[in-house]
Scaffold this active site. Structure first.
Site, PDB file in Angstrom:
ATOM      1  N   GLY A  42       0.868  -1.144   0.017  1.00  0.00           N
ATOM      2  CA  GLY A  42      -0.169   0.042  -0.010  1.00  0.00           C
ATOM      3  C   GLY A  42       0.708   1.080  -0.107  1.00  0.00           C
ATOM      4  O   GLY A  42       0.312   2.104  -0.270  1.00  0.00           O
ATOM      5  N   LYS A 197     -27.765  32.907   7.814  1.00  0.00           N
ATOM      6  CA  LYS A 197     -28.294  31.517   8.802  1.00  0.00           C
ATOM      7  C   LYS A 197     -28.246  31.564  10.262  1.00  0.00           C
ATOM      8  O   LYS A 197     -27.152  32.006  10.891  1.00  0.00           O
ATOM      9  CB  LYS A 197     -27.492  30.455   8.258  1.00  0.00           C
ATOM     10  N   THR A 228     -21.351  18.300   0.332  1.00  0.00           N
ATOM     11  CA  THR A 228     -22.556  17.398   0.427  1.00  0.00           C
ATOM     12  C   THR A 228     -23.792  18.027  -0.186  1.00  0.00           C
ATOM     13  O   THR A 228     -24.850  17.411  -0.586  1.00  0.00           O
ATOM     14  CB  THR A 228     -22.913  16.860   1.716  1.00  0.00           C
TER      15      THR A 228
END
Length: 316
Positions: A42, A197, A228
């Site tokens: 790896g 907000k 997201t």
């Protein structure tokens, strides 16, 4: 072109080889020979397949997902160039990962954006070229020159060419994006609105107050990145509730993690415009998402750096 082809070399890691190839093509060059892979355990393996002694090297590598692999590839490539006697090593990082960890938001938080800057410098980079940092002050985390390119003109041109008419308002989804949105509004000769907000009290949903007039207008949400897409979609719904007739969104960096694609599909947003600082895989390609190339801008910046010319002139 011929006067710099021997001393200017463009390399790429695995994060965005398509963009790197397009940048090289704009410069009339081919990507220099390198191979970046992994050993059986790896660990990252880097092989530089041609001499870089005395050369001006530009390694193009966004630190997007998989973030840690791409960052390690960049660091190891920089180290390889340093040990191979490159005259100048330029880390071209179209998307700078970890940029949102730029301060101590709460007790005992790390400042990982600064750590990454230290690692890049320690590896041996002489300069960093990046685009639309989440926090512009990250430039000051480096003790080497940083050329900070802007994606705003590319995105603004898309909407200028689209000719949406006079009833357009540019919207900043939060206070942090106001400077970016104001530039955009000036380019489009449009008014600016800001979404404020607020959470009235603990365990109560955020309320989105809109500062500015959006009623009857086509709204363009402007941000540096879409992750997201939760906040973006909430902002779009709030704009519709306040009378906006069409919603568009744009951001330089399409991170698009987790549920982002499904949220955008189901959202009232008509188009989402991003750039190719982060590659868009096939499974994330939907009709709503339009991608603009940053390759010509990065190619011009690289040429100017190599020739000792001003980079800021690209934006003045």
């Amino acid at each position: 072109m011929a006067r710099y082809t021997n001393s200017l070399k463009i390399f790429t890691g695995n994060s965005n080889p398509k963009l790197a190839s397009e940048i090289a093509e704009h410069l009339g060059l081919k990507l220099a020979d390198s191979e970046v892979g992994t050993f059986s355990d790896g660990e990252i393996s880097v092989r530089i397949g041609e001499s870089v002694r005395g050369a001006s090297v530009f390694v193009i590598q966004s630190t997007c997902a998989p973030v840690n692999n791409n960052l390690m590839e960049l660091l190891i490539m920089i180290d390889a160039f340093k040990r191979a006697s490159a005259a100048e090593i330029n880390a071209v990082i179209p998307y700078y990962g970890y940029a949102r960890q730029d301060r101590k938001a709460k007790a005992r938080d790390p400042i990982t954006a600064k750590l990454v800057a230290d690692l890049i410098t320690a590896a041996g980079a002489h300069r960093v070229v990046t685009m639309d940092l989440h926090a512009p002050q990250i430039q000051g985390y480096f003790n080497i020159p940083v050329d900070h390119l802007l994606g705003g003109p590319i995105l603004a041109k898309y909407f200028m060419d689209k000719e949406l008419g006079d009833d357009v308002v540019v919207v900043s989804p939060d206070h942090g994006s106001v400077t970016r949105a104001r530039y955009f509004a000036e380019k489009l000769n449009a008014p600016l609105a800001i979404i404020d907000k607020r959470r009235p009290k603990a365990n109560v949903a955020e309320v989105m107050n809109i500062i500015g007039d959006v009623k009857g207008k086509k709204a363009i949400l402007v941000d540096d990145l879409i992750d997201t897409a939760g906040t973006l979609v909430q902002a779009a719904e709030a704009l519709l509730d306040h009378g906006a007739v069409e919603i568009y969104a744009c951001a330089t960096h399409g991170v698009l993690s987790g549920p982002a694609i499904e949220r955008l599909k189901e959202s009232p947003i008509k188009e989402v415009v991003i750039t190719d600082t982060i590659p868009l895989p096939e499974e994330k390609k939907i009709d709503k998402i339009k991608v603009r190339s940053v390759a010509p801008l990065f190619a011009e910046a690289i040429l100017r750096i190599h020739e000792g010319m001003s980079v800021s002139k690209l934006f003045t």
